[in-house]
Motif scaffolding. Structure first.
Motif, short mmCIF file in Angstrom:
data_model
loop_
_atom_site.label_atom_id
_atom_site.label_comp_id
_atom_site.label_asym_id
_atom_site.label_seq_id
_atom_site.Cartn_x
_atom_site.Cartn_y
_atom_site.Cartn_z
N ILE A 26 -30.02 29.35 6.58
CA ILE A 26 -29.95 28.69 5.27
C ILE A 26 -30.92 29.35 4.30
N LEU A 30 -29.90 31.19 0.86
CA LEU A 30 -30.43 30.77 -0.44
C LEU A 30 -31.08 31.94 -1.17
N ARG A 31 -31.79 32.79 -0.44
CA ARG A 31 -32.39 33.98 -1.07
C ARG A 31 -31.30 34.93 -1.57
N ARG A 33 -28.25 34.08 -2.44
CA ARG A 33 -27.64 33.42 -3.59
C ARG A 33 -28.52 33.61 -4.83
N ASP A 34 -29.82 33.41 -4.68
CA ASP A 34 -30.72 33.55 -5.81
C ASP A 34 -30.74 34.98 -6.36
N GLY A 40 -30.81 32.04 -10.36
CA GLY A 40 -31.73 32.47 -9.31
C GLY A 40 -32.62 33.61 -9.77
N PRO A 90 -36.81 28.81 -0.96
CA PRO A 90 -35.68 28.80 -0.02
C PRO A 90 -36.05 28.28 1.37
N GLN A 93 -36.42 24.48 1.10
CA GLN A 93 -35.10 23.86 0.99
C GLN A 93 -34.39 23.85 2.34
N ALA A 94 -34.49 24.94 3.07
CA ALA A 94 -33.85 25.02 4.38
C ALA A 94 -34.47 24.02 5.35
#
Length: 182
Positions: A26, A30-31, A33-34, A40, A90, A93-94
């Protein structure tokens, strides 16, 4: 795990993955995606810039005023928080979804010409190509992303879940045929 095999079009381009989603998966997603969304990318420079500004102003006010007051201390604290979010966001969040990941158990994902079928013990979900029309490949995973500005919706397909030799290339070919690679 049960799947609705009628929804899966099995052919030479069908790829199956079996894995347990981890917080590392995750955080990496997220990284990725950013790195590939405007929001991001803005966070990557805006948070440290605002954090540095807050810390700098707070310290200057403390030095000029000769003491630690509520406002300068708050500026320094907020600045440090922005830096922490920029560096560890990230991962934090994970970690917030770790309990849910542990409860979800093993995941089976079937990627075919119609999209991705993700099956867990408690539910199954079909993700069509139009819902997440872009993807990013990292060293460890393929990350499908929605087309909205923040790519709120994403599907993580860890490479370690691929069962047959050569399926990484087949999965990449299926994704390339249906999605835009970032």
């Amino acid at each position: 795990m049960n799947t609705n095999d009628q929804e899966v079009r099995r052919d030479e381009r069908t790829v199956e993955l079996v894995y347990r989603t981890t917080t590392t998966d995750i955080a990496q997603a997220l990284r990725a995606r950013d790195s590939h969304t405007a929001a991001g990318r803005r966070r990557r420079w805006a948070y440290p810039l605002a954090g540095t500004f807050g810390i700098g102003i707070g310290v200057l006010v403390m030095v000029a005023g000769g003491g630690v007051a509520d406002v300068p201390l708050m500026l320094v604290t907020i600045g440090m928080g922005l830096w922490g979010t920029a560096l560890f966001g990230p991962r934090l969040q994970a970690r917030a979804v770790r309990g849910m990941l542990e409860k979800s158990g093993e995941t089976r994902a079937v990627v075919d010409g119609s999209g991705v079928l993700v099956v867990l013990d408690a539910f199954e979900s079909r993700v069509g190509w139009a819902a997440q029309p872009r993807y990013v490949e990292t060293d460890d995973a393929f990350v499908m992303l929605s087309d909205d500005k923040q790519a709120v919706s994403m599907t993580v397909l860890p490479k370690r879940g691929i069962r047959a030799p050569g399926d990484v290339d087949r999965l990449r070919a299926v994704l390339d045929a249906h999605l835009r690679r970032l």
